[in-house]
Write a protein that holds these residues in place. Structure first.
Motif, PDB file in Angstrom:
ATOM      1  N   ILE A  69       0.839  -1.201   0.000  1.00 50.74           N
ATOM      2  CA  ILE A  69       0.000   0.000   0.000  1.00 50.74           C
ATOM      3  C   ILE A  69       0.868   1.242   0.000  1.00 50.74           C
ATOM      4  O   ILE A  69       0.575   2.219  -0.708  1.00 50.74           O
ATOM      5  CB  ILE A  69      -0.959  -0.030   1.197  1.00 50.74           C
ATOM      6  CG1 ILE A  69      -2.043  -1.079   0.965  1.00 50.74           C
ATOM      7  CG2 ILE A  69      -1.572   1.325   1.430  1.00 50.74           C
ATOM      8  CD1 ILE A  69      -3.077  -1.130   2.033  1.00 50.74           C
ATOM      9  N   ARG A 102       2.125   1.910  -3.387  1.00 52.36           N
ATOM     10  CA  ARG A 102       1.084   2.505  -4.225  1.00 52.36           C
ATOM     11  C   ARG A 102       0.900   3.975  -3.892  1.00 52.36           C
ATOM     12  O   ARG A 102       0.660   4.800  -4.781  1.00 52.36           O
ATOM     13  CB  ARG A 102      -0.244   1.792  -3.967  1.00 52.36           C
ATOM     14  CG  ARG A 102      -0.519   0.657  -4.873  1.00 52.36           C
ATOM     15  CD  ARG A 102      -0.875   1.137  -6.229  1.00 52.36           C
ATOM     16  NE  ARG A 102      -0.233   0.363  -7.255  1.00 52.36           N
ATOM     17  CZ  ARG A 102      -0.311   0.627  -8.544  1.00 52.36           C
ATOM     18  NH1 ARG A 102      -0.997   1.658  -8.942  1.00 52.36           N
ATOM     19  NH2 ARG A 102       0.291  -0.126  -9.395  1.00 52.36           N
ATOM     20  N   MET A 103       1.025   4.264  -2.624  1.00 56.12           N
ATOM     21  CA  MET A 103       0.883   5.660  -2.211  1.00 56.12           C
ATOM     22  C   MET A 103       1.976   6.508  -2.833  1.00 56.12           C
ATOM     23  O   MET A 103       1.742   7.652  -3.231  1.00 56.12           O
ATOM     24  CB  MET A 103       0.946   5.758  -0.684  1.00 56.12           C
ATOM     25  CG  MET A 103      -0.309   5.338  -0.002  1.00 56.12           C
ATOM     26  SD  MET A 103      -1.602   6.558  -0.258  1.00 56.12           S
ATOM     27  CE  MET A 103      -2.643   6.204   1.108  1.00 56.12           C
ATOM     28  N   TYR A 124       3.450   5.983  -5.611  1.00 59.67           N
ATOM     29  CA  TYR A 124       3.121   6.187  -7.015  1.00 59.67           C
ATOM     30  C   TYR A 124       2.060   7.262  -7.159  1.00 59.67           C
ATOM     31  O   TYR A 124       2.131   8.122  -8.053  1.00 59.67           O
ATOM     32  CB  TYR A 124       2.649   4.858  -7.603  1.00 59.67           C
ATOM     33  CG  TYR A 124       2.228   4.943  -9.038  1.00 59.67           C
ATOM     34  CD1 TYR A 124       0.927   4.633  -9.420  1.00 59.67           C
ATOM     35  CD2 TYR A 124       3.121   5.334 -10.025  1.00 59.67           C
ATOM     36  CE1 TYR A 124       0.544   4.707 -10.732  1.00 59.67           C
ATOM     37  CE2 TYR A 124       2.738   5.419 -11.329  1.00 59.67           C
ATOM     38  CZ  TYR A 124       1.457   5.101 -11.694  1.00 59.67           C
ATOM     39  OH  TYR A 124       1.077   5.184 -12.996  1.00 59.67           O
ATOM     40  N   LEU A 125       1.096   7.217  -6.273  1.00 58.85           N
ATOM     41  CA  LEU A 125       0.044   8.232  -6.329  1.00 58.85           C
ATOM     42  C   LEU A 125       0.602   9.604  -6.013  1.00 58.85           C
ATOM     43  O   LEU A 125       0.113  10.613  -6.529  1.00 58.85           O
ATOM     44  CB  LEU A 125      -1.075   7.874  -5.343  1.00 58.85           C
ATOM     45  CG  LEU A 125      -2.100   6.900  -5.910  1.00 58.85           C
ATOM     46  CD1 LEU A 125      -2.938   6.313  -4.812  1.00 58.85           C
ATOM     47  CD2 LEU A 125      -2.985   7.623  -6.892  1.00 58.85           C
ATOM     48  N   ASP A 177       3.287  10.744  -7.025  1.00 55.98           N
ATOM     49  CA  ASP A 177       3.783  11.312  -8.269  1.00 55.98           C
ATOM     50  C   ASP A 177       2.653  11.790  -9.150  1.00 55.98           C
ATOM     51  O   ASP A 177       2.791  12.745  -9.906  1.00 55.98           O
ATOM     52  CB  ASP A 177       4.608  10.263  -9.018  1.00 55.98           C
ATOM     53  CG  ASP A 177       5.870   9.923  -8.267  1.00 55.98           C
ATOM     54  OD1 ASP A 177       6.352   8.786  -8.400  1.00 55.98           O
ATOM     55  OD2 ASP A 177       6.354  10.812  -7.543  1.00 55.98           O
ATOM     56  N   LEU A 178       1.561  11.082  -9.070  1.00 61.51           N
ATOM     57  CA  LEU A 178       0.441  11.453  -9.933  1.00 61.51           C
ATOM     58  C   LEU A 178      -0.193  12.755  -9.499  1.00 61.51           C
ATOM     59  O   LEU A 178      -0.458  13.635 -10.317  1.00 61.51           O
ATOM     60  CB  LEU A 178      -0.626  10.354  -9.882  1.00 61.51           C
ATOM     61  CG  LEU A 178      -0.489   9.210 -10.865  1.00 61.51           C
ATOM     62  CD1 LEU A 178      -1.732   8.365 -10.788  1.00 61.51           C
ATOM     63  CD2 LEU A 178      -0.323   9.739 -12.268  1.00 61.51           C
ATOM     64  N   VAL A 179      -0.446  12.827  -8.223  1.00 61.50           N
ATOM     65  CA  VAL A 179      -1.159  13.997  -7.720  1.00 61.50           C
ATOM     66  C   VAL A 179      -0.145  15.101  -7.492  1.00 61.50           C
ATOM     67  O   VAL A 179       0.823  14.920  -6.762  1.00 61.50           O
ATOM     68  CB  VAL A 179      -1.877  13.647  -6.403  1.00 61.50           C
ATOM     69  CG1 VAL A 179      -2.574  14.852  -5.849  1.00 61.50           C
ATOM     70  CG2 VAL A 179      -2.842  12.518  -6.633  1.00 61.50           C
ATOM     71  N   LYS A 194      -0.649   8.769   5.504  1.00 60.97           N
ATOM     72  CA  LYS A 194      -1.626   8.136   4.627  1.00 60.97           C
ATOM     73  C   LYS A 194      -2.895   8.966   4.560  1.00 60.97           C
ATOM     74  O   LYS A 194      -3.475   9.148   3.496  1.00 60.97           O
ATOM     75  CB  LYS A 194      -1.943   6.735   5.179  1.00 60.97           C
ATOM     76  CG  LYS A 194      -1.944   5.683   4.105  1.00 60.97           C
ATOM     77  CD  LYS A 194      -2.567   4.425   4.567  1.00 60.97           C
ATOM     78  CE  LYS A 194      -1.648   3.661   5.487  1.00 60.97           C
ATOM     79  NZ  LYS A 194      -2.172   2.319   5.770  1.00 60.97           N
ATOM     80  N   LEU A 223      -4.423  10.559   1.244  1.00 63.63           N
ATOM     81  CA  LEU A 223      -5.776  10.237   0.804  1.00 63.63           C
ATOM     82  C   LEU A 223      -6.587  11.502   0.625  1.00 63.63           C
ATOM     83  O   LEU A 223      -7.373  11.623  -0.328  1.00 63.63           O
ATOM     84  CB  LEU A 223      -6.452   9.316   1.822  1.00 63.63           C
ATOM     85  CG  LEU A 223      -6.071   7.849   1.728  1.00 63.63           C
ATOM     86  CD1 LEU A 223      -6.682   7.080   2.876  1.00 63.63           C
ATOM     87  CD2 LEU A 223      -6.545   7.268   0.419  1.00 63.63           C
ATOM     88  N   ILE A 282      -5.607  13.036  -2.570  1.00 64.20           N
ATOM     89  CA  ILE A 282      -6.127  12.270  -3.705  1.00 64.20           C
ATOM     90  C   ILE A 282      -7.602  12.561  -3.906  1.00 64.20           C
ATOM     91  O   ILE A 282      -8.072  12.759  -5.031  1.00 64.20           O
ATOM     92  CB  ILE A 282      -5.895  10.761  -3.462  1.00 64.20           C
ATOM     93  CG1 ILE A 282      -4.414  10.444  -3.486  1.00 64.20           C
ATOM     94  CG2 ILE A 282      -6.619   9.944  -4.505  1.00 64.20           C
ATOM     95  CD1 ILE A 282      -4.095   9.068  -3.010  1.00 64.20           C
ATOM     96  N   ILE A 283      -8.313  12.597  -2.801  1.00 66.66           N
ATOM     97  CA  ILE A 283      -9.742  12.874  -2.910  1.00 66.66           C
ATOM     98  C   ILE A 283      -9.965  14.246  -3.500  1.00 66.66           C
ATOM     99  O   ILE A 283     -10.806  14.425  -4.415  1.00 66.66           O
ATOM    100  CB  ILE A 283     -10.391  12.756  -1.519  1.00 66.66           C
ATOM    101  CG1 ILE A 283     -10.463  11.293  -1.090  1.00 66.66           C
ATOM    102  CG2 ILE A 283     -11.759  13.366  -1.509  1.00 66.66           C
ATOM    103  CD1 ILE A 283     -10.888  11.115   0.323  1.00 66.66           C
ATOM    104  N   TYR A 299      -8.042  15.909  -5.395  1.00 65.05           N
ATOM    105  CA  TYR A 299      -7.628  15.956  -6.784  1.00 65.05           C
ATOM    106  C   TYR A 299      -8.668  15.308  -7.686  1.00 65.05           C
ATOM    107  O   TYR A 299      -8.997  15.838  -8.749  1.00 65.05           O
ATOM    108  CB  TYR A 299      -6.277  15.260  -6.931  1.00 65.05           C
ATOM    109  CG  TYR A 299      -5.617  15.490  -8.251  1.00 65.05           C
ATOM    110  CD1 TYR A 299      -5.215  14.429  -9.040  1.00 65.05           C
ATOM    111  CD2 TYR A 299      -5.390  16.771  -8.722  1.00 65.05           C
ATOM    112  CE1 TYR A 299      -4.601  14.645 -10.250  1.00 65.05           C
ATOM    113  CE2 TYR A 299      -4.786  16.995  -9.928  1.00 65.05           C
ATOM    114  CZ  TYR A 299      -4.386  15.926 -10.695  1.00 65.05           C
ATOM    115  OH  TYR A 299      -3.780  16.142 -11.896  1.00 65.05           O
ATOM    116  N   VAL A 300      -9.163  14.156  -7.263  1.00 61.24           N
ATOM    117  CA  VAL A 300     -10.179  13.494  -8.080  1.00 61.24           C
ATOM    118  C   VAL A 300     -11.406  14.375  -8.186  1.00 61.24           C
ATOM    119  O   VAL A 300     -11.995  14.517  -9.276  1.00 61.24           O
ATOM    120  CB  VAL A 300     -10.525  12.117  -7.486  1.00 61.24           C
ATOM    121  CG1 VAL A 300     -11.743  11.529  -8.154  1.00 61.24           C
ATOM    122  CG2 VAL A 300      -9.357  11.178  -7.627  1.00 61.24           C
TER     123      VAL A 300
END
Lengths: 447, 191
Positions: A269, A272-273, A275-276, A278-280, A289, A293, A296-297, A299-300
């Motif tokens: 996990i 994965r975080m 990696y995320l 880098d995305l966000v 965490k 999160l 991420i929320i 951003y989405v």
């Protein structure tokens, strides 16, 4: 050397206590995550040669699946060696593994080749490919002597271990390369089926009583637990296929199966975080965490709102929802006023479907709008197109290829476009002067 | 940072234009909001079709197909056979999902009831952190299509995939809007 010591052992229960594989790699002392360690091990063991399977033949081999038996026995030995704590487990695990699974995705030829002793390299690569292609991680908590592992054994073990993992309720998807995981459930189920089939197949060639004992245990699913316990502990390192993760308990950490599994899960996990992160955008400083999160929320949500806003903008810009893309692209792609927005895909699409056979259409457009159109590019395009180009219906068709052949226009549509372009073109878009042609354009507009 | 391949954007744009073409026939009588809804529907369907193969794309399409007036568009874009496959209920899965969902709801409800009773004055940091993470995970599950039944790890995987595709969608739509807007400006200039 570890190899020698490993190979010399039998899977006898009495000697299972001696199956401590010394840490062959200095990873054990390093404070790395489990995944990092595994990858390092993988890297380390990659060039390992396939060989030595004969020496690890611990069980009397049956007639068929001889090689399979060999490698499975080797695996069993490795696994049993890995378990330094529980003497009783290795047999169970060994037998369980001996029967252990095939994977559904494992290609038939690979398995058959394996059984018939085909070329080791071929089998190795096939099985590797099959194992990797599984995408379904099996966390194998087993460890084995790294030197023992020839490629085939690795594959076998990977398959077996992965199948074991498949039998577990918890499925961990391990991405050694960090890809997105495939759907785990169908593969897991298939894995179980395949495992059962293999167990039946193995029974014919299996004469060892340990194996039979394990078969019984297998039926009771206690082997699951036994395999799990082999994961515990050991300071032995192991190189395995990228399909599953070898977990080694660190100093001062709990070594029961649950905490190990949890640790692996947590590390996945956290990876994965990362990696995320880098995305966000703008997440570099956030470490927790919950904070991640949160980002991420947000951003989405912002992306979804952007989509809403853009769809509203598109609706406002186009009162008719008639996206005459060809016309747009002819000008826009070559206009520097839009240079920031010129996307490679739009450019290529327009290149493909651009009606370059209409120089007349181009010229009134560019000077009239004061665009700095690089005429040379249009000239070049015109020269490159050879005959009439058809409409971008091919674009709509599924067989559309990005940079493939140039489409050709129909002569009719060419005429239509000429009309549309040369006559009253400025009025064409808000309100088409020729409703008929506009319909035709709309029909054929796409890319 | 463009991490989606060009082929994905191509595919998305293609599907989007296909869908818009389908809706353009009725465009004259639609109001702005209706047009916007049609565009958004086409965009979301195109996004789901371009990123075929992931969980969220399938969930997104099934969510979209439940909207009013969307079925014809989705049917046009997907093709009839694929659409029929979606409409056909998966016998076990839907019941299972419903059960699972119901179970979760019940569990969440009872847990919340219990928590309210025994909230200690000093909550350990770990418990608090866990609660925060849990709350946010649930929120993320609502955001990502089809995320309600995933475990945390798959949720993150789907989230990353979804974010990538969303970014590409926003990007393509932005370029499209700019192209159209510029074209309008040019037209006005020319006139």
């Amino acid at each position: 050397m570890t190899e020698g010591s490993c190979m010399a052992r039998h899977p006898g229960s009495a000697q299972s206590h001696h199956y401590r594989l010394e840490p062959t790699i200095d990873l054990c002392s390093m404070d790395m995550t489990v995944l990092e360690r595994q990858r390092t091990r993988l890297k380390w063991l990659k060039p390992q040669d396939f060989g030595g399977s004969a020496s690890t033949n611990l069980f009397p081999t049956g007639s068929q699946a001889d090689k399979h038996q060999e490698s499975s026995t080797a695996l069993i030995e490795m696994l049993s060696r890995a378990d330094g704590r529980d003497g009783g487990w290795p047999d169970l695990t060994a037998g369980y593994l001996a029967q252990g699974g095939g994977f559904e995705p494992l290609p038939e030829p690979a398995r058959l080749g394996f059984g018939t002793g085909g070329s080791a390299a071929a089998n190795n690569s096939e099985m590797e490919a099959a194992c990797r292609g599984l995408g379904q991680a099996a966390i194998s908590r087993s460890s084995s002597c790294p030197a023992d592992i020839d490629g085939q054994e690795e594959d076998e073990k990977g398959r077996v271990a992965a199948s074991l993992k498949g039998s577990f309720k918890k499925r961990k998807a391990e991405k050694a390369q960090g890809h997105a995981s495939e759907a785990s459930s169908p593969k897991g189920m298939v894995t179980e089926e395949m495992k059962d089939k293999r167990i039946k197949g193995e029974r014919d060639g299996d004469g060892d009583e340990e194996v039979s004992k394990q078969r019984r245990n297998d039926n009771n699913n206690t082997s699951e637990m036994s395999v799990e316990t082999t994961k515990d502990s050991s300071k032995a390192s192991e190189v395995q296929k990228p399909d599953y993760i070898h977990v080694r308990a660190r100093r001062g950490q709990a070594t029961d199966s649950h905490s190990l599994a949890e640790r692996v899960r947590r590390e996945k996990i956290s990876e994965r975080m990362k990696y995320l992160q880098d995305l966000v955008p703008g997440c570099n400083k956030i470490t927790g965490k919950a904070g991640m999160l949160d980002e991420i929320i947000n951003y989405v949500q912002s992306l979804q709102q952007q989509v809403e806003f853009l769809s509203m903008k598109l609706a406002a810009v186009n009162p008719r929802l008639d996206f005459n893309i060809d016309n747009f692209f002819t000008k826009e792609i070559f206009s520097p006023c839009n240079s920031s927005m010129v996307s490679p895909e739009l450019a290529s699409a327009s290149y493909l479907h651009f009606n370059t056979a209409q120089p007349a259409a181009m010229q009134p457009v560019t000077p009239c709008c004061g665009l700095d159109v690089p005429i040379s590019t249009t000239e070049a395009l015109r020269r490159t197109t050879s005959g009439p180009v058809t409409i971008p219906d091919p674009f709509i068709e599924p067989g559309f290829q990005g940079n493939g052949s140039l489409p050709t226009w129909d002569a009719d549509l060419q005429a239509l476009y000429n009309m549309g372009f040369l006559q009253g073109r400025p009025a064409a878009f808000p309100s088409p002067p020729f409703p008929g042609t506009q319909e035709a354009n709309n029909l054929k507009m796409e890319m | 940072m463009q991490e989606t391949p060009k082929s994905f954007r191509h595919e998305f744009l293609r599907q989007l234009l296909l869908g818009l073409k389908h809706s353009s026939s009725r465009a004259q009588e639609m109001s702005l909001l209706e047009r916007k809804k049609a565009i958004k529907l086409a965009a979301d369907t195109a996004l789901a079709m371009a990123s075929d193969g992931s969980h969220w794309s399938r969930a997104l399409i099934s969510n979209l197909s439940k909207l009013d007036g969307s079925q014809s568009l989705i049917k046009t874009m997907m093709g009839d056979e694929a659409f029929q496959k979606i409409k056909k209920p998966i016998n076990g899965a839907s019941a299972f999902c419903r059960k699972l969902g119901a179970r979760r709801v019940l569990k969440g409800y009872t847990m919340r009831m219990r928590e309210k009773k025994r909230v200690p004055p000093c909550v350990s940091a770990q418990a608090l952190a866990k609660k925060l993470v849990k709350r946010r995970t649930e929120k993320l599950k609502c955001l990502i299509p089809g995320g309600e039944f995933m475990d945390r790890y798959s949720l993150l995987v789907e989230a990353s995939d979804y974010i990538l595709s969303l970014k590409a969608q926003v990007d393509v739509m932005q370029r499209l809007a700019n192209v159209l807007a510029c074209k309008d400006i040019q037209l006005n200039e020319c006139v």
